[in-house]
Design a protein around this motif. Structure first.
Motif, PDB file in Angstrom:
ATOM      1  N   THR A 125       2.391   6.121   8.464  1.00 22.84           N
ATOM      2  CA  THR A 125       3.374   6.268   7.639  1.00 22.84           C
ATOM      3  C   THR A 125       4.085   7.928   7.951  1.00 22.84           C
TER       4      THR A 125
ATOM      5  N   GLU B 142      -7.416  11.487   5.058  1.00 22.31           N
ATOM      6  CA  GLU B 142      -6.887  10.586   6.319  1.00 22.31           C
ATOM      7  C   GLU B 142      -6.122  11.646   7.445  1.00 22.31           C
TER       8      GLU B 142
ATOM      9  N   ILE C  28       1.125  -0.894   0.012  1.00 27.36           N
ATOM     10  CA  ILE C  28      -0.009  -0.467   0.468  1.00 27.36           C
ATOM     11  C   ILE C  28       0.700   1.189  -0.191  1.00 27.36           C
ATOM     12  N   LYS C  29       0.527   1.996  -1.029  1.00 29.16           N
ATOM     13  CA  LYS C  29       1.940   3.758  -0.770  1.00 29.16           C
ATOM     14  C   LYS C  29       0.773   4.652  -0.136  1.00 29.16           C
ATOM     15  N   VAL C  30       1.637   5.141   0.400  1.00 28.47           N
ATOM     16  CA  VAL C  30       0.604   6.903   0.952  1.00 28.47           C
ATOM     17  C   VAL C  30       0.954   8.023   0.526  1.00 28.47           C
TER      18      VAL C  30
ATOM     19  N   GLU D 154       3.404   2.036   2.810  1.00 25.31           N
ATOM     20  CA  GLU D 154       2.525   2.427   3.748  1.00 25.31           C
ATOM     21  C   GLU D 154       3.600   2.427   4.864  1.00 25.31           C
TER      22      GLU D 154
ATOM     23  N   LYS E 115      -2.984   8.371  11.117  1.00 20.20           N
ATOM     24  CA  LYS E 115      -2.374   7.300   9.295  1.00 20.20           C
ATOM     25  C   LYS E 115      -1.121   8.087   9.158  1.00 20.20           C
ATOM     26  N   ARG E 116      -0.928   9.765   9.176  1.00 21.81           N
ATOM     27  CA  ARG E 116       0.394  10.875   8.933  1.00 21.81           C
ATOM     28  C   ARG E 116       0.686  10.927  10.597  1.00 21.81           C
TER      29      ARG E 116
END
Ligand SMILES: Nc1ncnc2c1ncn2[C@@H]1O[C@H](COP(=O)(O)OP(=O)(O)OP(=O)(O)O)[C@@H](O)[C@H]1O
Ligand SMILES: [Mg+2]
Length: 251
Positions: free
Chosen positions: A175, A52, A2-4, A21, A113-114
């Motif tokens: 991330t 997010e 999975i890419k953020v 991620e 999430k970030r």
């Protein structure tokens, strides 16, 4: 994988879609290269484009100062905070125990999430100071070591503090982007010379003079778990934030 997405188009392209991620990414650069802008943009885009939640941990600029900077790029931080998509936490110099405990409490409650830490340099410097004050014996060793240009004991202490700190950050389900100061002509990829080995990714920012012109360039030096562009990328700070042109300098 999975890419953020950072939401910064040229950068996402260079990253083959975004950060893997869960990666811990170091953003290193000299004064005024745009570290705070890029890291805030990463959170603002995450909130606006992908819904997010982002946590911005600032050790340098107060929330008011960050809001002032963000408003120049048309980002309304208060609005995102009211929508529970962003949280800004400003910590002045604090001891390691207090800092980590408070961060862990915020992360547990807010579930971002970030996460951004701006900057990890100030943080480790302040931790180092508090360790030095705490440990009389170490201070004695340090005085003895001061005859050499770089006290080895201090290097070891910095390493231990960083491995511990970044290790704890990696446990968060997020991330993470950490900013690090780089001094002119430094051959290292971070101020401390250790973070770049612990981090999953390193992006460096610099000014480059070509004849009369000055360019801002960005380079992905390392990014675990994905292929990525290796050439220097031009970027600029525009009224909309950072733009990465993706164009190679060819030098
Ligand atoms: N509205 C704007 N348009 C274009 N460029 C801007 C604008 N506002 C600020 N800048 C540029 O951005 C730079 C500051 O960016 P930023 O604060 O993100 O850098 P930084 O690397 O975090 O700096 P520091 O080392 O002070 O922490 C300024 O020096 C200026 O060159
Ligand atoms: Mg900054």
């Amino acid at each position: 994988m999975i890419k953020v997405k950072t939401g910064i188009q040229g950068l996402d392209k260079a990253l083959n879609g975004g950060f893997p991620e869960g990666n811990l990414v170091l953003l290193s650069g000299g004064a005024g290269t745009g570290k705070s802008t890029i890291s805030m943009q990463y959170l603002v885009n995450g909130a606006k484009l992908f819904g997010e939640r982002g946590l911005f941990i600032s050790t340098e600029q107060s929330e008011e100062e960050l809001q002032k900077a963000a408003s120049q790029y048309g980002w309304n931080l208060t609005d995102l905070e009211n929508r529970n998509l962003l949280r800004v936490v400003y910590y002045k110099v604090l001891s390691e125990d207090h800092f980590l405990q408070r961060i862990e409490e915020v992360v547990k409650e807010f579930k971002p999430k970030r996460i951004v830490v701006d900057s990890v340099t100030t943080l480790t410097d302040s931790m180092m100071m508090s360790e030095l004050q705490k440990d009389q014996a170490f201070s004695m060793v340090k005085i003895a070591d001061n005859v050499s240009p770089v006290p080895r004991t201090e290097q070891i202490m910095t390493k231990i503090i960083l491995y511990n700190l970044l290790g704890r950050f990696k446990e968060f389900d997020a991330t993470i982007m950490l900013t690090s100061e780089l001094y002119e002509d430094s051959k290292k990829l971070s101020a401390d010379g250790v973070s770049e080995f612990v981090a999953d990714g390193v992006i460096t920012l610099e000014y480059i003079s070509v004849g009369q012109n000055v360019f801002r360039t960005m380079r992905i030096r390392k990014m675990r778990y994905t292929d990525h562009e290796r050439a220097s990328l031009n970027y600029e700070l525009s009224p909309q934030g950072v733009n990465v042109s993706g164009q190679e300098l060819g030098i």
